[in-house]
Design a protein around this motif. Structure first.
Motif, PDB file in Angstrom:
ATOM      1  N   TYR A 136       0.837  -1.199   0.000  1.00  0.00           N
ATOM      2  CA  TYR A 136       0.000   0.000   0.000  1.00  0.00           C
ATOM      3  C   TYR A 136       0.868   1.245   0.000  1.00  0.00           C
ATOM      4  CZ  TYR A 136      -3.759  -3.061   1.517  1.00  0.00           C
ATOM      5  OH  TYR A 136      -4.690  -4.046   1.577  1.00  0.00           O
ATOM      6  N   THR A 137       0.386   2.287  -0.643  1.00  0.00           N
ATOM      7  CA  THR A 137       1.030   3.571  -0.400  1.00  0.00           C
ATOM      8  C   THR A 137       0.520   4.058   0.960  1.00  0.00           C
ATOM      9  OG1 THR A 137      -0.720   4.663  -1.616  1.00  0.00           O
ATOM     10  CG2 THR A 137       1.323   4.197  -2.815  1.00  0.00           C
ATOM     11  N   ALA A 138       1.327   4.896   1.586  1.00  0.00           N
ATOM     12  CA  ALA A 138       1.013   5.307   2.956  1.00  0.00           C
ATOM     13  C   ALA A 138      -0.342   6.004   3.038  1.00  0.00           C
ATOM     14  CB  ALA A 138       2.121   6.213   3.483  1.00  0.00           C
ATOM     15  N   GLY A 139      -0.632   6.834   2.044  1.00  0.00           N
ATOM     16  CA  GLY A 139      -1.892   7.574   2.065  1.00  0.00           C
ATOM     17  C   GLY A 139      -3.108   6.672   1.927  1.00  0.00           C
ATOM     18  N   VAL A 140      -2.980   5.625   1.145  1.00  0.00           N
ATOM     19  CA  VAL A 140      -4.090   4.684   0.981  1.00  0.00           C
ATOM     20  C   VAL A 140      -4.329   3.950   2.305  1.00  0.00           C
ATOM     21  CG1 VAL A 140      -4.843   2.582  -0.190  1.00  0.00           C
ATOM     22  CG2 VAL A 140      -3.785   4.411  -1.503  1.00  0.00           C
TER      23      VAL A 140
END
Lengths: 416, 123, 587
Positions: A136-140
């Motif tokens: 995952y990207t951190a924002g997701v």
């Protein structure tokens, strides 16, 4: 066709501030178009505090910060369109769609781009291996945990020390997950020191600088990642490879301004910022199209994003009322020694406000430097800085009198 | 004698302040480039506190959780205990930003309040 | 050649190069057993024996360096709430494998009055080699003469015009440029190499292309650079093959499956075959979803085709997986090249056409694929070495291309036998089993005729095949919002507001389209399946924005908690549970 004065694309912090400012500066018919079902952009998922120190002199959480602007917008006559996606854009013209109104064909005297940015993903950093669930990207991941109430994983490795990654290291830990460590390919952290201290050190999460991820294992779900130290050329050193068992890999490896619409409207882009070239009113190369916030360049602080929105909103209102007197030849603003970029990139207005603010980032960490403004050889302004760091944007606000004798080119540099 | 290291977060200089103590008594503070570094180190050594931000579960809202914050600082060592306490809480929609979610958490005298409006789920 | 003589010939090879390996011959098929050090040796052995006059090679030799395959225990991967079909008790034909080959066969057989059941072990069709296919409709020029794959390919490509029209899938004939460069003959002095390339090699390629029905022409450098301004100036000359085409393999597979279902066939996802036993005239196929009696079994199981044949009692060939990795670039760069471009390098790798700079029907660009033998049938990893080698290889063909637009890389596994040709025939051992194995490139191109061939085999095998009058070859694709005109968009959103809710902002995919995919005859049951059907998540942000929303829609539609939503089937759950839970458990 719907005729409006100002159409603002994006209802995050930049768009909210821009819409309010356009309205307050006299634009009558202001439309704010937001893709999500609610206003605030990324702020509703940024539940940590640290927002608003400059504007409200308070440490607010993201949702609280957004709420203040949303409440203000509600008091005005600004038309808010939620669930609304802009599909096409040209000068003074927008095609948008939402489930309620269907297709919206909008003619706007001024358009403000405030679409924000997106996260860099795995392909852009070329991590080899499988493509399982659990990356995952951190924002997701932030959205999932803070808004959907689900946990993406129990044992987490984080690549990249950007602020969102650091914030998420703490957030995962507080929710009972184990964060094995944060790995950063550069020799300096990517995020603010405050976040290194309060998100990693507070929870004994190790930060491994000059490290990267060289493999991802697991066919269905992440089972293991391989980390390695990198040499000065950023090449992984084989002998330092180490497998770490985990179920989640979080990526916090940078943000990219979202400019697909801007490109559609043939707005000139700055390859360094990844955003449009803007002047001090945040107007782009296309007359009547303004850009503000992370669409123009990636900020560290939301306060600066709101400020940029205010500037763009005011610029848009003045554009409509034809108040702006433009210089025959614009001033080109350049970054000199140890300056990666400066925004605005040009100064175009004959008589700008009493103050002008330059936002800049440096290339390298340096202590005890002088930031100087030069017009050719002539020194216009200087300021001492104890330290400058790439992750911390520098704000340089000065009175316009310093720029009275500016020629057609202005250079900002860090002098030792 | 024991040495502690605190990275001051007051400005981008990020001084690594070194604090030496014996039985809780501060003997020396050095490597700070200004007074703020000293104040920061003392606070971090004697009583480090933090703002706690997290979520609590919500019944009947447009989202299953609502963000909350401590209305004031909480001793750092109590943060995890607070998390366990708040995990048990379930709030009811609709919620207004600033609504009380938990009173006087762990007898710190600190309130936990909601940090956004959360509407009822119509469907 | 008689078996005993063949055996002696192989033994001679073994004694010389592969000591300790045993061989036996059964009806023209060589069976090898024993142990070698490395997997590469195992493959080399298989290939060397395959070159001899054997019909096929069953290579059961193991490699010391390879650990035993770790396979998950078979079982249903999806909860009943998501997917719960009932298998019929019997079928005329059971097709095992829902790749492009199996789906083509299902569609072909659905022309007849037959009960057809296609069983797919994964949670979507086209999950194996199909989804990572290089998407080219070849002409057959790259294949060795005398092979079945060359014959079928050369006859099959002209069919695609009609197929794509019937099934409403995008198909483009951009043509292939085989470019000869200063690197084509690296081992020959350059002035000779350049001369030979222009005068001989180009003409050889041209005449080969003519033989497979293409209309090739030689393009001289000046014109070549006009046609492809971004091409390396190391190019000397090229041969243009205008009939080389591209198609979208998963959209084609989906269309075939839908059309088959529309015409009465049944397709079962998440249904793994775990046993096959003879039962009188019928065969019993045992699956994770129950049993089904079949008159005929068509084995189109791709990399598992040998395992399925073995289950039925027919050890006739061995599949040796060969991985191919591809880099995918963003849509915006599609006009950087105007044709598929491959650089001729001599001598050629005998088992691959060598990859190319490829366009997709969606105006992306692909670089690849690689060709790497692997012991693991599900090795879809992309290694650092592969990424670097692809970047180097294709970066030299179009040197100024910005690789910043890279949005994904992926790998698929080809399923060749050791004869390196299609193996399409009734089993020698088991009556009623038809093996459709060894389907590697150009399998996508040849698939229409592979399907016809299977129909003929069934007919000759005694299956009564009466054409249905009701067969409808036409299948319409579901709505693609992005492709509509503004007027059409306005009308559509007016009729159904869900088409006005744009979920994927990179590809402009709407909630209406996602629901269409979930409710289609071949339902999209997970995030990746929706991505393949609708392109949601396929753009530059790779699902960063729409991923959470797609997951929410799946949860809502199937009435399951978010943490049961998967990326691509059981075991790939996106979440481990709700927040707070582990805190309450006091962990």
């Amino acid at each position: 066709m719907i005729d409006v004065d100002v159409a603002v694309i994006g209802g995050g912090p930049a768009g909210l501030a821009a819409a309010l400012s356009a309205y307050r500066n006299g634009a009558k018919n202001v439309w704010l178009l937001e893709r999500n079902p609610e206003l605030g952009g990324i702020l509703p998922q940024c539940i940590h505090d640290g927002f608003g120190n400059f504007i409200f002199k308070e440490m607010l959480t993201g949702p609280e910060y957004a709420q203040r602007y949303i409440d203000e917008v509600k008091k005005t006559g600004i038309t808010v369109k939620l669930n609304t996606m802009v599909l096409e854009m040209g000068p003074e013209r927008l095609i948008a769609v939402n489930p309620k109104d269907g297709l919206l064909d909008i003619k706007a005297k001024a358009i403000i781009l405030a679409m924000g940015c997106r996260e860099r993903t795995r392909p852009q950093i070329l991590i080899p291996g499988y493509r399982p669930a659990g990356i995952y990207t951190a924002g997701v991941a932030q959205r999932y945990i803070n808004m959907e109430g689900v946990m993406p994983g129990k044992k987490v490795v984080i690549l990249g020390s950007g602020d969102v990654g650091l914030i998420m290291a703490r957030r995962f830990t507080l929710e009972g997950a184990k964060v094995e460590g944060v790995y950063e390919i550069m020799s300096n952290p990517g995020g603010l020191t405050r976040n290194i201290v309060q998100c990693l050190n507070d929870y004994d999460i190790p930060l491994h600088l000059s490290h990267t991820i060289v493999n991802i294992k697991g066919k269905k779900r992440v089972e293991e990642v391989t980390v390695a130290q990198v040499d000065s050329q950023m090449t992984p050193i084989k002998s330092t490879k180490r497998d770490i068992s985990c179920d989640t890999l979080l990526l916090s490896v940078g943000l990219i301004p979202e400019n697909e619409l801007s490109k559609m409207a043939d707005v000139a882009m700055d390859p360094i910022t990844g955003g449009p070239v803007v002047d001090e009113a945040m107007e782009t190369s296309v007359s009547g199209i303004f850009a503000c916030g992370n669409v123009a360049h990636v900020h560290d602080l939301v306060d600066d994003v709101s400020k940029a929105g205010e500037t763009a909103g005011k610029g848009a209102a003045e554009h409509i009322s034809d108040k702006i007197k433009k210089r025959k030849v614009p001033v080109i603003v350049k970054g000199g020694r140890n300056i990666r970029y400066v925004v605005p990139q040009i100064i175009r207005n004959e008589d700008f406000d009493k103050r002008i603010t330059f936002y800049l980032r440096v290339n390298d960490v340096e202590e005890d430097v002088k930031l100087v403004l030069l017009s050719g050889e002539k020194l216009l302004y200087k300021r001492k800085e104890n330290v400058v760091k790439p992750p911390e944007m520098v704000r340089l606000t000065l009175l316009s009198k310093f720029l009275e004798n500016v020629g057609n080119e202005l250079t900002i540099e860090a002098q030792k | 004698m024991k040495k502690h290291r605190f990275v001051c977060i007051d400005c981008p200089l990020s001084c690594e302040v070194a604090l030496t103590e014996e039985d809780g008594k501060i003997l020396e503070i050095k490597n700070n480039r200004c007074k703020k570094g000293e104040e920061y180190a003392i606070a971090e050594f004697t009583n480090p506190v933090r703002i706690l931000t997290t979520t609590v579960r919500v019944e009947g809202g447009i989202l299953p959780v609502v963000p909350v914050r401590s209305k004031g600082h909480i001793p750092k060592k109590l943060i995890r205990e607070c998390m366990r306490e708040l995990a048990k809480v379930e709030a009811n929609a609709p919620i207004k930003c600033g609504d009380m979610i938990y009173e006087n958490i762990l007898n710190t005298g600190i309130y936990i309040v909601s940090s956004r409006d959360l509407q009822e789920d119509e469907a | 050649m008689e078996d005993a003589k063949l055996k002696r010939k192989i033994e001679k090879l073994l004694n010389k190069e592969f000591s300790g390996i045993e061989v036996s011959i059964d009806d023209g098929i060589a069976h090898l057993s024993g142990e070698l050090n490395s997997w590469n040796e195992v493959v080399e052995l298989g290939h060397k024996v395959g070159k001899l006059e054997v019909e096929e090679v069953v290579n059961l030799v193991t490699a010391k360096e390879v650990k035993a395959e770790r396979r998950e225990k078979p079982g249903l991967k999806l909860p009943k709430k998501i997917y719960d079909p009932t298998l019929p008790k019997s079928a005329d034909v059971v097709i095992i494998g829902g790749g492009v080959t199996g789906c083509f066969i299902a569609r072909e057989l659905s022309r007849y009055n037959l009960d057809i059941a296609l069983l797919e072990k994964e949670c979507d069709i086209g999950e194996g080699g199909t989804k990572s296919n290089s998407a080219q409709i070849h002409t057959g020029i790259g294949e060795h003469s005398g092979t079945l794959k060359k014959e079928l390919c050369a006859k099959s490509w002209p069919l695609y015009e009609k197929i794509s029209e019937e099934l409403d899938v995008p198909y483009k004939k951009d043509g292939l440029l085989v470019v000869l460069t200063k690197d084509t003959l690296p081992k020959v002095p350059s002035f000779i190499a350049n001369f030979v390339s222009r005068t001989i090699i180009a003409h050889v390629i041209k005449s080969k292309a003519k033989k497979v029905g293409d209309e090739p022409r030689i393009v001289k450098k000046e014109e070549l650079m006009e046609m492809e301004p971004n091409l390396t100036d190391r190019a000397l000359v090229a041969v243009l093959m205008p009939n080389y085409g591209i198609i979208c393999p998963h959209r084609l597979t989906e269309a075939l499956a839908e059309n088959a279902v529309q015409n009465g066939a049944s397709i079962f996802l998440d249904t793994e075959v775990i046993g096959i036993s003879p039962n009188g005239e019928m065969k019993k196929v045992i699956t994770t979803r129950g049993e089904i009696e079949a008159k005929f079994i068509v084995n189109a199981a791709g990399v598992y085709a040998d395992k399925i044949a073995e289950m039925a009692g027919a050890k006739e060939f061995t599949i040796h997986p060969r991985k191919g990795s591809t880099l995918l670039f963003d849509k915006g760069v599609g006009d950087y090249v105007n044709h598929q471009i491959s650089e001729m390098k001599l001598p050629q790798d005998p088992h691959t056409k060598g990859g190319a700079v490829l366009k997709t029907v969606d105006e992306n660009i692909n670089w690849g694929p690689t060709a790497i033998e692997t012991a693991d049938r599900e090795d879809t990893s992309v290694t650092a070495e592969e990424i670097q080698s692809i970047l180097k290889k294709y970066g030299s063909i179009i040197p100024n291309f910005s690789t910043n637009s890279l949005i994904a890389y992926f790998s698929g596994v080809r399923a060749p036998t050791y004869k390196e040709d299609f193996y399409i025939k009734p089993s020698k051992k088991v009556r009623g089993l038809i093996n459709v194995a060894g389907i590697q490139s150009p399998g996508l191109t040849a698939a229409p005729l592979i399907a016809k061939m299977v129909a003929d085999i069934l007919k000759n095998g005694g299956l009564e095949m009466v054409e249905k009058e009701s067969f409808n070859p036409i299948r319409k694709k579901s709505t693609v919002f992005e492709d509509l005109t503004l007027e059409e968009k306005e009308k559509l959103v007016g009729e159904n507001p869900l088409y006005g809710n744009v979920v994927c902002r990179c590809e402009h995919v709407t909630e209406g389209e996602i629901l269409d995919a979930i409710r289609s005859p071949i339902p999209a049951l997970n995030v990746d399946a929706i991505k393949r059907r609708t392109r949601a998540g396929m753009g530059r942000c790779q699902g960063g924005f729409c991923g959470p929303r797609v997951a929410e829609i799946l949860a809502r539609e199937f009435d399951i908690p978010l943490e049961k939503v998967t990326k691509d089937g059981g075991g790939s759950e996106l979440f481990v549970g709700k927040t707070k839970v582990s805190l309450m458990e006091g962990k």
